[in-house]
Design an enzyme around this catalytic site. Structure first.
Site, PDB file in Angstrom:
ATOM      1  N   ARG A  87      39.373  33.412  46.150  1.00  0.00           N
ATOM      2  CA  ARG A  87      39.370  33.631  44.696  1.00  0.00           C
ATOM      3  C   ARG A  87      39.226  32.322  43.923  1.00  0.00           C
ATOM      4  NH1 ARG A  87      42.090  38.467  42.908  1.00  0.00           N
ATOM      5  NH2 ARG A  87      41.295  40.075  44.271  1.00  0.00           N
ATOM      6  N   ARG A  95      40.238  33.454  36.963  1.00  0.00           N
ATOM      7  CA  ARG A  95      40.782  33.264  35.611  1.00  0.00           C
ATOM      8  C   ARG A  95      41.546  31.973  35.395  1.00  0.00           C
ATOM      9  NH1 ARG A  95      43.281  39.103  35.786  1.00  0.00           N
ATOM     10  NH2 ARG A  95      43.428  38.259  37.877  1.00  0.00           N
ATOM     11  N   ARG A 106      34.032  35.616  31.011  1.00  0.00           N
ATOM     12  CA  ARG A 106      34.672  36.937  31.004  1.00  0.00           C
ATOM     13  C   ARG A 106      34.981  37.434  29.597  1.00  0.00           C
ATOM     14  NH1 ARG A 106      36.150  40.354  32.019  1.00  0.00           N
ATOM     15  NH2 ARG A 106      38.022  40.732  33.228  1.00  0.00           N
ATOM     16  N   ASP A 137      33.193  41.723  44.316  1.00  0.00           N
ATOM     17  CA  ASP A 137      34.506  42.248  44.677  1.00  0.00           C
ATOM     18  C   ASP A 137      34.329  43.077  45.942  1.00  0.00           C
ATOM     19  OD1 ASP A 137      37.360  42.376  43.439  1.00  0.00           O
ATOM     20  OD2 ASP A 137      36.985  44.382  44.216  1.00  0.00           O
ATOM     21  N   TYR A 162      42.136  51.978  48.815  1.00  0.00           N
ATOM     22  CA  TYR A 162      41.721  52.156  47.415  1.00  0.00           C
ATOM     23  C   TYR A 162      41.076  53.521  47.195  1.00  0.00           C
ATOM     24  CZ  TYR A 162      42.796  47.396  46.002  1.00  0.00           C
ATOM     25  OH  TYR A 162      43.458  46.237  45.691  1.00  0.00           O
TER      26      TYR A 162
HETATM   27  O1  CP3 Z   1      37.108  34.613  46.415  1.00  0.00           O
HETATM   28  C1  CP3 Z   1      36.274  34.567  45.494  1.00  0.00           C
HETATM   29  O2  CP3 Z   1      36.257  33.651  44.637  1.00  0.00           O
HETATM   30  C2  CP3 Z   1      35.147  35.598  45.470  1.00  0.00           C
HETATM   31  C3  CP3 Z   1      35.363  36.719  44.643  1.00  0.00           C
HETATM   32  C4  CP3 Z   1      36.340  37.816  45.029  1.00  0.00           C
HETATM   33  C5  CP3 Z   1      36.936  38.652  44.054  1.00  0.00           C
HETATM   34  N1  CP3 Z   1      37.593  39.645  44.680  1.00  0.00           N
HETATM   35  C6  CP3 Z   1      36.786  38.497  42.590  1.00  0.00           C
HETATM   36  C7  CP3 Z   1      37.771  39.136  41.698  1.00  0.00           C
HETATM   37  C8  CP3 Z   1      36.743  38.294  46.275  1.00  0.00           C
HETATM   38  C9  CP3 Z   1      36.444  37.738  47.659  1.00  0.00           C
HETATM   39  C10 CP3 Z   1      37.532  39.449  46.033  1.00  0.00           C
HETATM   40  C11 CP3 Z   1      38.085  40.271  47.108  1.00  0.00           C
HETATM   41  C12 CP3 Z   1      39.065  41.307  46.789  1.00  0.00           C
HETATM   42  N2  CP3 Z   1      39.107  42.151  45.699  1.00  0.00           N
HETATM   43  C13 CP3 Z   1      40.103  41.683  47.660  1.00  0.00           C
HETATM   44  C14 CP3 Z   1      40.360  41.073  49.008  1.00  0.00           C
HETATM   45  C15 CP3 Z   1      41.028  39.762  48.890  1.00  0.00           C
HETATM   46  C16 CP3 Z   1      42.403  39.827  48.254  1.00  0.00           C
HETATM   47  O3  CP3 Z   1      42.579  39.152  47.251  1.00  0.00           O
HETATM   48  O4  CP3 Z   1      43.256  40.511  48.821  1.00  0.00           O
HETATM   49  C17 CP3 Z   1      40.813  42.735  47.053  1.00  0.00           C
HETATM   50  C18 CP3 Z   1      42.036  43.455  47.596  1.00  0.00           C
HETATM   51  C19 CP3 Z   1      40.159  43.022  45.824  1.00  0.00           C
HETATM   52  C20 CP3 Z   1      40.498  44.083  44.853  1.00  0.00           C
HETATM   53  C21 CP3 Z   1      40.792  43.516  43.529  1.00  0.00           C
HETATM   54  N3  CP3 Z   1      39.834  43.039  42.661  1.00  0.00           N
HETATM   55  C22 CP3 Z   1      42.062  43.381  42.900  1.00  0.00           C
HETATM   56  C23 CP3 Z   1      43.384  43.786  43.508  1.00  0.00           C
HETATM   57  C24 CP3 Z   1      41.805  42.827  41.646  1.00  0.00           C
HETATM   58  C25 CP3 Z   1      42.801  42.645  40.536  1.00  0.00           C
HETATM   59  C26 CP3 Z   1      43.659  41.464  40.753  1.00  0.00           C
HETATM   60  C27 CP3 Z   1      43.519  40.542  39.590  1.00  0.00           C
HETATM   61  O5  CP3 Z   1      43.639  39.349  39.852  1.00  0.00           O
HETATM   62  O6  CP3 Z   1      43.293  41.016  38.470  1.00  0.00           O
HETATM   63  C28 CP3 Z   1      40.423  42.581  41.515  1.00  0.00           C
HETATM   64  C29 CP3 Z   1      39.719  41.967  40.379  1.00  0.00           C
HETATM   65  C30 CP3 Z   1      39.067  40.655  40.684  1.00  0.00           C
HETATM   66  N4  CP3 Z   1      38.248  40.420  41.743  1.00  0.00           N
HETATM   67  C31 CP3 Z   1      39.139  39.478  39.890  1.00  0.00           C
HETATM   68  C32 CP3 Z   1      38.324  38.526  40.532  1.00  0.00           C
HETATM   69  C33 CP3 Z   1      38.031  37.131  40.056  1.00  0.00           C
HETATM   70  C34 CP3 Z   1      39.863  39.335  38.566  1.00  0.00           C
HETATM   71  C35 CP3 Z   1      38.976  39.996  37.556  1.00  0.00           C
HETATM   72  C36 CP3 Z   1      39.012  39.387  36.181  1.00  0.00           C
HETATM   73  O7  CP3 Z   1      38.257  38.435  35.895  1.00  0.00           O
HETATM   74  O8  CP3 Z   1      39.752  39.915  35.344  1.00  0.00           O
END
Ligand code: CP3
Length: 344
Positions: A24, A28, A37, A73, A151
């Site tokens: 990640r 943010r 965003r 994602d 999910y």
């Molecule tokens: O790692 C990276 O920089 C690449 C991008 C990436 C995202 N999600 C962007 C994202 C990757 C590899 C993921 C994987 C992901 N997404 C996983 C597996 C890894 C982990 O963290 O466990 C899972 C379970 C998800 C599902 C997911 N997507 C969740 C639970 C959330 C919400 C959590 C949060 O921080 O809000 C997301 C949204 C998400 N995916 C964001 C990002 C940058 C935040 C979105 C935003 O900008 O508001």
């Protein structure tokens, strides 16, 4: 990218220091990410190749990480199967039409990868053209079937993946059909990312820690093995497997056939290596919460992880899970600098 620090280390050849990147790393905590965003919802950023490429490159420009990871994602590839997904501000992902019964699974389709996620493949082409200049490899990724199923069935991140675990036991035939569809989706997606330019791929099974050993062996492991074998047969790139909270099944993970195993902070790198007989390079494992507390204890923790990494077949410095939005930028720069200087 074969001679980059990341790919060398993924292949089990130790380089001059551990490579460093963070899960990640685009997100943010970065003001330049928040600026994008503010103008574009999450799914729009993912589905617009230029925006996805820009966001992927932001942390590389700022910190000089040894790898980029494509911005997308794990859940957006499910949209093409007929799933209604949204990212709700402050709450995370929500699925409007979760799976309730076997007939819902029969209705799911696996569309051709280009049609489903062509936008990510296009973003990979833009990013890899840019990253050539600094010889930085790009990591592609996908969610693993168990976490995706959690999910799909629970509709959101559920306490201990309850719905998915009930479903696998009550509807084993439905579970099998769902896993097979997800395996096809994930395998084709990973292979297509490599063809578009990714130098390695990572499979995320973030909620795998919810299952016990017997259910892992019966309902999860065969599908993970299938995906990893298919990707290894069809591409030449290293495969990383990452899960969290899997202390009880960690010893089984080398059997999956991945080149590298991710470790969260619940096991030290030494404990993790001991439990698998030091068979594979490990990636990890700074607690992301510690990264929000810059200072002496953070430095000490980074040094400890670097030292433990020296005893492994290979070590890629990373966090134990994704970076938190409250992370101070200075803490990220500090950790990267420590790995670059003291990892030698
Ligand atoms: O790692 C990276 O920089 C690449 C991008 C990436 C995202 N999600 C962007 C994202 C990757 C590899 C993921 C994987 C992901 N997404 C996983 C597996 C890894 C982990 O963290 O466990 C899972 C379970 C998800 C599902 C997911 N997507 C969740 C639970 C959330 C919400 C959590 C949060 O921080 O809000 C997301 C949204 C998400 N995916 C964001 C990002 C940058 C935040 C979105 C935003 O900008 O508001």
């Amino acid at each position: 990218m074969e001679d980059s620090l990341l790919i060398q280390t993924y292949r089990g050849t130790r380089g001059k220091r551990p490579p460093v990147w963070f899960m990640r790393q685009a997100g943010r905590y970065l003001p330049e990410y928040r600026a994008i965003r503010e103008k574009h919802p999450m799914l729009e950023v993912i589905r617009t190749p230029e925006l996805s490429a820009e966001v992927t490159l932001q942390p590389i420009r700022r910190f000089g990480f040894d790898a980029a990871i494509i911005f997308a994602d794990i859940l957006n590839p499910l949209i093409g199967m007929g799933i209604k997904l949204d990212f709700v501000e402050g709450e995370g992902p929500k699925i409007e039409n979760p799976i309730r019964e076997k007939s819902d699974i029969e209705a799911l389709t696996v569309p051709p990868v280009q049609e489903n996620v062509g936008y990510t493949l296009a973003a990979i082409e833009i990013v890899t053209a840019e990253l050539k200049k600094t010889k930085t490899p790009l990591i592609g990724f996908a969610g693993a079937p168990f976490t995706l199923s959690s999910y799909l069935i629970d509709g959101t991140k559920a306490d201990r993946a309850q719905g998915a675990k009930r479903f696998m036991v009550r509807e084993p035939e439905g579970w099998r059909i769902l896993q097979e569809k997800l395996c096809e989706l994930v395998t084709e997606y990973l292979v297509a990312q490599v063809e578009a330019g990714a130098s390695a791929v990572q499979l995320f099974d973030s909620w795998l820690g919810a299952v016990g050993l017997p259910e892992y062996e019966l309902f999860v492991e065969p599908y993970l093995k299938g995906i990893i074998k298919a990707v290894k047969d069809r591409t030449k790139v290293p495969v990383v497997f990452f899960a969290t909270n899997v202390t009880g099944i960690f010893h089984k993970l080398p059997e999956l056939g991945a080149d590298v195993i991710g470790v969260d902070w619940r096991l030290s790198l030494t404990q993790a290596a001991d439990s698998i007989g030091r068979k594979a390079p490990l990636q990890g494992n700074l607690d992301p919460v510690l990264l929000t507390t810059p200072g002496e204890y953070l430095d000490l923790s980074v040094r400890r992880i670097i030292e433990e990494g020296r005893e492994l077949p290979g070590h890629i410095f990373n966090l134990g899970h994704g970076i938190l939005p409250s992370t101070p930028i200075e803490a990220v720069s500090r950790v990267v600098e420590l790995v670059q200087t003291e990892g030698r």
